[in-house]
Design a protein around this motif. Structure first.
Motif, short mmCIF file in Angstrom:
data_model
loop_
_atom_site.label_atom_id
_atom_site.label_comp_id
_atom_site.label_asym_id
_atom_site.label_seq_id
_atom_site.Cartn_x
_atom_site.Cartn_y
_atom_site.Cartn_z
N ASN A 24 -2.54 -5.46 6.81
CA ASN A 24 -3.33 -6.06 5.73
C ASN A 24 -2.55 -6.66 4.68
N ILE A 25 -1.23 -6.32 4.42
CA ILE A 25 -0.34 -7.00 3.34
C ILE A 25 0.57 -8.07 3.99
N VAL A 26 0.33 -9.08 3.69
CA VAL A 26 1.30 -10.22 4.28
C VAL A 26 2.28 -10.48 3.54
N ASP A 27 2.41 -10.56 2.30
CA ASP A 27 3.60 -10.91 1.37
C ASP A 27 4.55 -9.70 1.34
N PRO A 28 5.91 -10.04 1.72
CA PRO A 28 6.78 -8.82 1.96
C PRO A 28 6.86 -8.04 0.50
N ALA A 29 7.03 -8.88 -0.75
CA ALA A 29 7.32 -8.26 -1.81
C ALA A 29 6.04 -7.29 -2.31
N ASP A 30 4.91 -7.92 -1.81
CA ASP A 30 3.65 -6.98 -2.25
C ASP A 30 3.84 -5.70 -1.50
N ARG A 31 4.12 -5.87 -0.11
CA ARG A 31 4.02 -4.91 0.78
C ARG A 31 5.15 -3.76 0.28
N ASN A 32 6.21 -4.19 -0.11
CA ASN A 32 7.02 -2.98 -0.57
C ASN A 32 6.64 -2.45 -1.90
N LYS A 33 6.18 -3.16 -2.93
CA LYS A 33 5.45 -2.56 -4.08
C LYS A 33 4.46 -1.45 -3.51
N VAL A 34 3.60 -2.08 -2.71
CA VAL A 34 2.30 -1.18 -2.42
C VAL A 34 2.97 0.21 -1.56
N LEU A 35 3.81 -0.24 -0.82
CA LEU A 35 4.39 1.02 0.03
C LEU A 35 4.94 2.07 -0.79
N ALA A 36 5.74 1.59 -1.85
CA ALA A 36 6.54 2.42 -2.82
C ALA A 36 5.39 3.37 -3.45
N ARG A 37 4.40 2.69 -3.97
CA ARG A 37 3.47 3.42 -4.59
C ARG A 37 2.62 4.37 -3.80
N ASP A 38 2.33 3.90 -2.71
CA ASP A 38 1.32 4.66 -1.51
C ASP A 38 2.27 6.07 -1.20
N LYS A 39 3.58 5.66 -1.03
CA LYS A 39 4.41 6.90 -0.65
C LYS A 39 4.47 7.83 -1.57
N ALA A 40 4.79 7.43 -2.81
CA ALA A 40 4.76 8.38 -3.92
C ALA A 40 3.72 9.31 -4.22
N ASN A 41 2.32 8.32 -4.28
CA ASN A 41 1.01 9.11 -4.06
C ASN A 41 0.90 10.31 -3.19
N CYS A 42 1.29 9.73 -1.81
CA CYS A 42 0.96 10.59 -0.89
C CYS A 42 2.04 11.78 -0.66
N GLU A 43 3.21 11.54 -1.41
CA GLU A 43 4.19 12.75 -1.50
C GLU A 43 3.49 13.65 -2.42
N CYS A 83 -2.32 10.82 4.95
CA CYS A 83 -2.72 10.18 3.71
C CYS A 83 -2.34 8.68 3.81
N MET A 84 -1.10 8.46 4.25
CA MET A 84 -0.50 7.19 4.36
C MET A 84 -1.60 6.36 5.44
N LYS A 85 -1.98 6.99 6.66
CA LYS A 85 -3.06 6.48 7.46
C LYS A 85 -4.29 6.19 6.79
N ALA A 86 -4.74 6.91 5.88
CA ALA A 86 -5.97 6.57 4.91
C ALA A 86 -5.91 5.33 4.30
N ARG A 87 -4.72 5.13 3.65
CA ARG A 87 -4.22 3.86 2.96
C ARG A 87 -4.14 2.62 3.71
N GLY A 88 -4.03 2.86 5.09
CA GLY A 88 -4.08 1.47 5.79
C GLY A 88 -2.60 1.44 6.37
N TRP A 89 -1.65 2.19 6.41
CA TRP A 89 -0.23 2.27 6.86
C TRP A 89 -0.35 2.90 8.32
N TYR A 90 0.51 2.58 9.14
CA TYR A 90 1.01 3.03 10.47
C TYR A 90 2.32 2.84 10.70
N LYS A 91 2.93 3.78 11.49
CA LYS A 91 4.38 3.79 11.94
C LYS A 91 4.60 2.98 13.04
N LYS A 92 5.73 2.31 13.00
CA LYS A 92 6.10 1.44 14.15
C LYS A 92 7.42 1.94 14.59
#
Length: 92
Positions: A24-43, A83-92
């Motif tokens: 759902n996130i196309v821009d790599p810079a945005d993806r990295n910011k959202v990923l860092a935020r979501d990882k911190a929240n889920c941890e 938590c990560m999957k609920a936020r739209g993330w999946y492992k690849k």
């Protein structure tokens, strides 16, 4: 600090070499910011829901056996993954 290192190490070991992706996130810079935020929240959420060590009389005790430690770490990692999957993330 010791607990955070243990959590981080557990997530790395059980996570293997896979990485998190969100189509759902196309821009790599945005993806990295959202990923860092979501990882911190889920941890944080996983650590609060499944604390390492039993609680007795308000004191935290470390697990006394390897199987107890593994069981609690597995529960924490499972909570983190959900938590990560609920936020739209999946492992690849």
């Amino acid at each position: 600090m010791k607990r955070l290192l243990l959590i981080g190490a557990t997530l790395l070991v059980l996570g293997g070499c896979s990485s998190w992706h969100n189509s759902n996130i196309v821009d790599p810079a945005d993806r990295n910011k959202v990923l860092a935020r979501d990882k911190a929240n889920c941890e944080k959420q996983a650590a609060q829901r499944v604390p390492i060590g039993a609680e007795e009389s308000g004191e935290r005790n470390e697990p006394t056996t390897y199987s107890a430690l593994f069981s609690e770490n597995y529960s924490q990692v499972s909570t983190y993954d959900k938590c990560m999957k609920a936020r739209g993330w999946y492992k690849k």
